[in-house]
Design a protein around this motif. Structure first.
Motif, PDB file in Angstrom:
ATOM      1  N   LYS A  23      -6.814  -8.579  -8.041  1.00 25.81           N
ATOM      2  CA  LYS A  23      -7.461  -7.610  -8.928  1.00 25.81           C
ATOM      3  C   LYS A  23      -6.964  -7.913 -10.348  1.00 25.81           C
ATOM      4  N   GLU A  41      -3.239  -9.041  -5.142  1.00 22.77           N
ATOM      5  CA  GLU A  41      -4.475  -8.643  -4.461  1.00 22.77           C
ATOM      6  C   GLU A  41      -5.727  -9.196  -5.151  1.00 22.77           C
ATOM      7  N   GLN A  45       0.825  -1.205   0.000  1.00 26.26           N
ATOM      8  CA  GLN A  45       0.000   0.000   0.000  1.00 26.26           C
ATOM      9  C   GLN A  45       0.864   1.263   0.000  1.00 26.26           C
ATOM     10  N   TYR A  82      -1.384  -5.702  -8.023  1.00 23.88           N
ATOM     11  CA  TYR A  82      -2.804  -5.980  -8.256  1.00 23.88           C
ATOM     12  C   TYR A  82      -3.054  -7.481  -8.406  1.00 23.88           C
TER      13      TYR A  82
END
Length: 237
Positions: free
Chosen positions: A128, A126, A87, A123
């Protein structure tokens, strides 16, 4: 008594422009008249050329300066990435820019290009997957290790989305991109798995066979032989 024939001497041909002063003056006069009649047009063309050249030089210098600034900003973001502080890597820490800021603020730079790779891999971790594909497809590099890795990651994201054909296409790109004994067997293994998932048993066998024949020292060699034998057994039924 034969008459002696004499050859007529042809008069030398003149180049009027070179030998006739009046012709030279006439040509110069026409040139001056053309310049006077078209002076505004010619001036406009000259100005446009100067602006174009100046614009190209400005773009190159500005792009170089931006790339240097972006690389400085990139240092801390990559450090966060390597520490698994994803993050902070994406969004920064309030003092240093994150990867997302670098892509937005420094487009068309080498740093932004590399940032797309890091963002895409984050991503992917994660889950995504569509966002990961979008980022990774914007990355391109001459470095065969990183570019092949990007193709492989795009393949992984597509496999998770159930886009097997797209996964196969990208695994092939990864395996074919500057083949080497360290990473190519990994990409061929992924390719074989995707081919089997798609029901392409013969193509999966071919991928395992390539590992068996060309990369017998690799970590993937033993598993490739085992899965190849399994698929050959299925194909013979």
């Amino acid at each position: 008594m034969a008459t002696k024939q004499t050859k007529r001497v042809q008069p030398e041909q003149h180049n009027d422009l070179l030998e006739d002063p009046s012709e030279i003056a006439s040509r110069l006069g026409k040139g001056e008249a053309f310049l006077k009649q078209n002076s505004k047009v010619l001036a406009g063309v000259l100005i446009a050329a100067v602006i174009l050249i100046g614009g190209i030089l400005f773009f190159q210098i500005n792009n170089q300066n931006q790339n240097e600034e972006a690389q400085k900003e990139m240092f801390q973001a990559v450090y966060f990435y390597e520490q698994d502080s994803v993050q902070l890597a994406l969004n920064g820490d309030g003092i240093n820019d994150g990867l997302l800021n670098i892509v937005e603020e420094y487009p068309r730079t080498d740093a932004a290009n590399l940032a797309h790779f890091y963002i895409g891999s984050i991503y992917l971790s994660e889950r995504k997957y569509e966002e990961a594909i979008t980022e990774l497809e914007q990355f391109s590099a001459d470095d065969f290790l990183v570019q092949a890795k990007a193709y492989s990651l795009i393949g992984d994201a597509n496999m998770e989305l159930g886009n097997t054909d797209a996964a196969i296409s990208n695994y092939k790109k990864a395996a074919d991109y500057d083949e080497n004994k360290f990473f190519t067997p990994k990409y061929l293994t992924k390719l074989a798995i995707a081919q089997e998932e798609a029901g392409n048993i013969s193509e999966a066998i071919a991928a395992y066979t390539e590992i068996e024949e060309k990369y017998f020292e690799s970590f993937e060699f033993s598993a490739a032989r085992k899965h190849k034998a399994r698929l050959e057994g299925l194909a013979s039924k």
